[in-house]
Scaffold this motif. Structure first.
Motif, PDB file in Angstrom:
ATOM      1  N   GLU A 351      83.578 -53.450  35.801  1.00 25.77           N
ATOM      2  CA  GLU A 351      83.552 -55.178  35.729  1.00 25.77           C
ATOM      3  C   GLU A 351      83.352 -54.928  37.851  1.00 25.77           C
ATOM      4  OE1 GLU A 351      87.608 -53.891  35.307  1.00 25.77           O
ATOM      5  OE2 GLU A 351      85.869 -52.867  34.026  1.00 25.77           O
ATOM      6  N   ASP A 352      83.129 -54.257  38.079  1.00 24.78           N
ATOM      7  CA  ASP A 352      83.092 -54.666  40.019  1.00 24.78           C
ATOM      8  C   ASP A 352      81.463 -55.072  39.718  1.00 24.78           C
ATOM      9  OD1 ASP A 352      85.332 -54.776  40.491  1.00 24.78           O
ATOM     10  OD2 ASP A 352      85.621 -53.389  41.732  1.00 24.78           O
ATOM     11  N   LEU A 353      80.550 -54.589  38.859  1.00 26.34           N
ATOM     12  CA  LEU A 353      79.800 -54.292  38.268  1.00 26.34           C
ATOM     13  C   LEU A 353      78.146 -55.088  39.617  1.00 26.34           C
ATOM     14  CD1 LEU A 353      76.513 -52.354  38.079  1.00 26.34           C
ATOM     15  CD2 LEU A 353      76.284 -53.537  36.032  1.00 26.34           C
ATOM     16  N   GLU A 354      78.743 -56.110  38.996  1.00 25.68           N
ATOM     17  CA  GLU A 354      78.267 -57.631  39.212  1.00 25.68           C
ATOM     18  C   GLU A 354      78.256 -57.874  40.712  1.00 25.68           C
ATOM     19  OE1 GLU A 354      75.198 -59.055  38.220  1.00 25.68           O
ATOM     20  OE2 GLU A 354      75.736 -57.614  36.389  1.00 25.68           O
ATOM     21  N   GLY A 355      79.222 -57.792  41.146  1.00 29.15           N
ATOM     22  CA  GLY A 355      79.951 -57.990  43.499  1.00 29.15           C
ATOM     23  C   GLY A 355      78.949 -56.659  43.682  1.00 29.15           C
ATOM     24  N   LEU A 356      78.703 -55.100  43.334  1.00 29.63           N
ATOM     25  CA  LEU A 356      77.877 -54.471  43.763  1.00 29.63           C
ATOM     26  C   LEU A 356      77.007 -54.355  44.349  1.00 29.63           C
ATOM     27  CD1 LEU A 356      79.652 -50.874  42.424  1.00 29.63           C
ATOM     28  CD2 LEU A 356      79.341 -51.756  44.695  1.00 29.63           C
ATOM     29  N   VAL A 357      76.214 -55.326  42.758  1.00 27.09           N
ATOM     30  CA  VAL A 357      74.886 -55.515  42.854  1.00 27.09           C
ATOM     31  C   VAL A 357      74.065 -56.996  43.522  1.00 27.09           C
ATOM     32  CG1 VAL A 357      72.353 -56.718  41.681  1.00 27.09           C
ATOM     33  CG2 VAL A 357      74.114 -54.997  40.699  1.00 27.09           C
ATOM     34  N   GLU A 358      75.002 -57.598  43.812  1.00 29.80           N
ATOM     35  CA  GLU A 358      75.063 -58.769  44.878  1.00 29.80           C
ATOM     36  C   GLU A 358      75.397 -58.628  46.330  1.00 29.80           C
ATOM     37  OE1 GLU A 358      77.664 -62.895  45.934  1.00 29.80           O
ATOM     38  OE2 GLU A 358      77.407 -62.311  43.634  1.00 29.80           O
ATOM     39  N   ALA A 359      75.992 -57.112  47.191  1.00 24.25           N
ATOM     40  CA  ALA A 359      76.903 -56.646  47.975  1.00 24.25           C
ATOM     41  C   ALA A 359      75.391 -55.954  48.152  1.00 24.25           C
ATOM     42  CB  ALA A 359      77.667 -56.318  47.893  1.00 24.25           C
ATOM     43  N   GLY A 360      74.537 -55.156  47.624  1.00 29.75           N
ATOM     44  CA  GLY A 360      73.633 -54.152  47.630  1.00 29.75           C
ATOM     45  C   GLY A 360      72.371 -54.791  48.711  1.00 29.75           C
ATOM     46  N   MET A 361      72.480 -55.794  46.975  1.00 35.50           N
ATOM     47  CA  MET A 361      71.475 -56.629  47.246  1.00 35.50           C
ATOM     48  C   MET A 361      71.357 -57.254  48.925  1.00 35.50           C
ATOM     49  SD  MET A 361      68.738 -55.692  44.834  1.00 35.50           S
ATOM     50  CE  MET A 361      67.584 -56.899  45.678  1.00 35.50           C
ATOM     51  N   GLN A 362      72.260 -57.565  49.735  1.00 30.39           N
ATOM     52  CA  GLN A 362      72.023 -58.199  50.487  1.00 30.39           C
ATOM     53  C   GLN A 362      72.040 -57.263  52.166  1.00 30.39           C
ATOM     54  OE1 GLN A 362      75.874 -60.001  52.157  1.00 30.39           O
ATOM     55  NE2 GLN A 362      76.462 -60.590  49.775  1.00 30.39           N
ATOM     56  N   VAL A 363      71.242 -55.640  51.851  1.00 28.34           N
ATOM     57  CA  VAL A 363      71.423 -55.026  52.378  1.00 28.34           C
ATOM     58  C   VAL A 363      69.899 -55.014  53.049  1.00 28.34           C
ATOM     59  CG1 VAL A 363      71.608 -52.860  53.953  1.00 28.34           C
ATOM     60  CG2 VAL A 363      73.892 -53.354  52.700  1.00 28.34           C
ATOM     61  N   THR A 364      69.383 -56.158  53.370  1.00 31.26           N
ATOM     62  CA  THR A 364      67.524 -56.588  53.532  1.00 31.26           C
ATOM     63  C   THR A 364      67.472 -55.898  54.726  1.00 31.26           C
ATOM     64  OG1 THR A 364      68.123 -58.455  54.778  1.00 31.26           O
ATOM     65  CG2 THR A 364      67.816 -58.921  52.346  1.00 31.26           C
ATOM     66  N   ARG A 365      67.424 -55.344  55.119  1.00 29.42           N
ATOM     67  CA  ARG A 365      67.336 -54.870  56.392  1.00 29.42           C
ATOM     68  C   ARG A 365      66.611 -52.881  56.173  1.00 29.42           C
ATOM     69  NH1 ARG A 365      69.471 -50.695  59.868  1.00 29.42           N
ATOM     70  NH2 ARG A 365      71.869 -50.993  59.278  1.00 29.42           N
ATOM     71  N   LEU A 366      67.774 -52.719  55.374  1.00 30.54           N
ATOM     72  CA  LEU A 366      67.717 -51.238  54.988  1.00 30.54           C
ATOM     73  C   LEU A 366      66.666 -51.087  53.560  1.00 30.54           C
ATOM     74  CD1 LEU A 366      70.336 -49.683  55.746  1.00 30.54           C
ATOM     75  CD2 LEU A 366      68.434 -49.713  57.077  1.00 30.54           C
ATOM     76  N   LEU A 367      66.264 -52.083  52.555  1.00 30.92           N
ATOM     77  CA  LEU A 367      65.492 -52.925  51.517  1.00 30.92           C
ATOM     78  C   LEU A 367      64.115 -52.997  51.757  1.00 30.92           C
ATOM     79  CD1 LEU A 367      68.196 -54.427  49.193  1.00 30.92           C
ATOM     80  CD2 LEU A 367      67.267 -52.396  48.808  1.00 30.92           C
ATOM     81  N   VAL A 368      64.436 -53.680  52.239  1.00 23.73           N
ATOM     82  CA  VAL A 368      62.427 -54.024  53.269  1.00 23.73           C
ATOM     83  C   VAL A 368      61.303 -52.277  53.631  1.00 23.73           C
ATOM     84  CG1 VAL A 368      62.793 -55.951  53.959  1.00 23.73           C
ATOM     85  CG2 VAL A 368      63.141 -54.583  55.150  1.00 23.73           C
ATOM     86  N   ASN A 369      62.953 -51.742  53.711  1.00 23.87           N
ATOM     87  CA  ASN A 369      62.182 -50.492  54.323  1.00 23.87           C
ATOM     88  C   ASN A 369      61.718 -49.177  52.830  1.00 23.87           C
ATOM     89  OD1 ASN A 369      62.323 -50.914  56.003  1.00 23.87           O
ATOM     90  ND2 ASN A 369      64.168 -49.447  57.008  1.00 23.87           N
ATOM     91  N   ASN A 370      62.412 -50.061  51.403  1.00 21.43           N
ATOM     92  CA  ASN A 370      62.124 -48.928  49.913  1.00 21.43           C
ATOM     93  C   ASN A 370      60.529 -49.200  50.120  1.00 21.43           C
ATOM     94  OD1 ASN A 370      63.367 -46.870  49.240  1.00 21.43           O
ATOM     95  ND2 ASN A 370      63.266 -48.093  47.640  1.00 21.43           N
TER      96      ASN A 370
END
Ligand code: NAD
Ligand code: ZN
Length: 387
Positions: A351-370
């Motif tokens: 049930e925590d899946l959506e919360g994880l997705v939301e939190a992970g997607m907030q880490v834009t500082r690193l996601l932009v490097n991918n």
């Protein structure tokens, strides 16, 4: 088109046998009267602390020990230690520990002020200015925190870990003395070693990769592939442990010049919400995320293969096969070191899946490097894969 890129580094890095002795020289040269030594209860229990302590005593300096630093501290826990430091009257900071201790010390070195604290740096990291010099002595191999301008703290209200980045936090001196990692327990050595592996491969395949970071990332990867298993499993493998210490430092250098990517981004909520150790959460995500990334960085993974595969009979021919070899090697290392490969044993409910997705997607500082853009749907699939 040529990009610009920068290599920022400490004033001096001491490595090799008995390199802790250099602390005495530095303290004498700088005429240090009182040192603040940051460490934690785990390090004190090992007796390791006596080595740098002797070096400080030999310089004739007075010292004050701050050891109330929990592993992977929250910003509030770090603020408490910063406040204690401010009362110490010390003219240099020496930190002896893993990433948690080094990051706390780095934050203290830029926060000798009542105008702002760690909380304010979360929103505005550039506020901070270096107030006191630092000597960083890593005891894990490792986060590379001894050489990066980053400090990572947990933010409980966001259930996330957040990186504060400011060049003023780059160490003045680093000491890589192999005695400090000699008796690292296997579990800690494995998790922190795979963290260094993640730094190397992420920085090499990052959008921010450049000739400076590539040099350190590839050398780190080569050293880690060769030495990580022996360093973690064979207590007598001093050469391998020393190589891991250097590799972790190089991988930290690669972070400073480049940046980590989606592995670290998606791992931050796992540390923030479930308190899974940083190295372990990265290890769980490393192969799945690299497999997801592979179509966008096969060329780079192929170069990594050419450089780091020393098997006599090289069987991979195409870039795709070479990339697959690298990812399989990572998987084999994680398995051989008995690091968990899924979130099952941490009791993370579906049930925590959506919360994880939301939190992970907030880490834009690193996601932009991918190199491969990560959509919420991609993040969901990656978390589902490890749940
Ligand atoms: N600043 C950066 O660039 C950077 C990079 C990666 C990770 N980090 C951060 O670093 C932290 C994790 O650091 P870490 O993985 O080094 O672990 P850690 O500092 O949290 O230490 C984990 C445990 O290992 C023990 N320990 C450390 N060295 C030991 C030794 N030689 N012998 C026996 N026990 C020892 C400690 O006492 C502690 O209980 C996280 O907060 C992570 O987010 C920072
Ligand atoms: Zn890391």
């Amino acid at each position: 088109m040529l990009q610009t890129y920068t290599l920022k580094m400490p004033q001096a890095v001491f490595g090799g046998e008995n390199s802790l002795d250099q602390i005495t020289t530095v303290l004498k040269q700088r005429n240090v009267k009182r040192a603040a030594i940051f460490t934690d209860k785990g390090i004190l229990a090992t007796g390791l602390f006596s080595l740098p302590e002797e070096a400080v005593k030999a310089a004739g300096a007075d010292y004050y020990i701050l050891s109330d630093i929990p592993a992977e501290p929250s910003y509030e826990a770090v603020q408490n230690i910063v406040d204690e430091y401010k009362k110490s009257g010390a003219d240099i900071i020496i930190a002896v520990g893993g990433g948690s201790v080094l990051d706390a010390a780095k934050l203290a070195s830029v926060l000798v002020t009542d105008e702002y604290g760690v909380k304010e740096l979360l929103d505005n990291p550039l506020l901070a200015k270096k107030c006191v010099p630092t000597i960083l002595i890593p005891t894990t191999a490792g986060t590379g925190a001894e050489v990066t301008p980053n400090a990572i703290v947990a933010v409980p209200e966001k259930e996330l870990k957040v990186g504060i980045v400011n060049d003023h936090m780059i160490a003045d001196y680093v000491v890589l003395d192999a005695r400090m990692v000699k008796n690292l327990p296997m579990k800690i050595a494995a998790a922190t070693g795979v963290d260094a592996l993640a730094h190397a491969i992420e920085c090499y395949t990052s959008n921010k990769a450049n000739p400076f970071s590539d040099t350190f990332a590839l050398e780190a990867l080569d050293l880690i592939f060769q030495h990580i298993v022996a360093a973690c499993t064979d207590p007598s493998a001093m050469e391998a442990k020393n190589k891991m210490q250097i590799a972790a430092f190089y991988a930290g250098f690669a972070i400073t010049a480049s940046g980590t990517t989606a592995v670290h981004a998606l791992s931050y909520p796992l540390g923030g919400k479930y308190h899974i150790a940083h190295g372990v959460s990265n290890a769980i995500l490393l192969a799945p995320v690299m497999r997801f990334n592979a179509p966008y960085c096969e060329d780079r993974l192929a170069i990594a293969y050419d450089r780091c595969c020393h098997e006599e009979k090289k069987e991979a021919i195409t870039d795709k096969e070479k990339a697959e070899w690298i990812i399989k090697k990572i998987e084999d290392i994680v398995k051989e070191l008995e690091i968990p490969t899924s979130l099952k044993e941490f009791g993370v409910p579906k049930e925590d899946l959506e919360g994880l997705v939301e939190a992970g997607m907030q880490v834009t500082r690193l996601l932009v490097n991918n190199r491969r853009p990560v959509t919420p749907e991609d993040a969901r699939n990656l978390y589902l894969e490890i749940l």
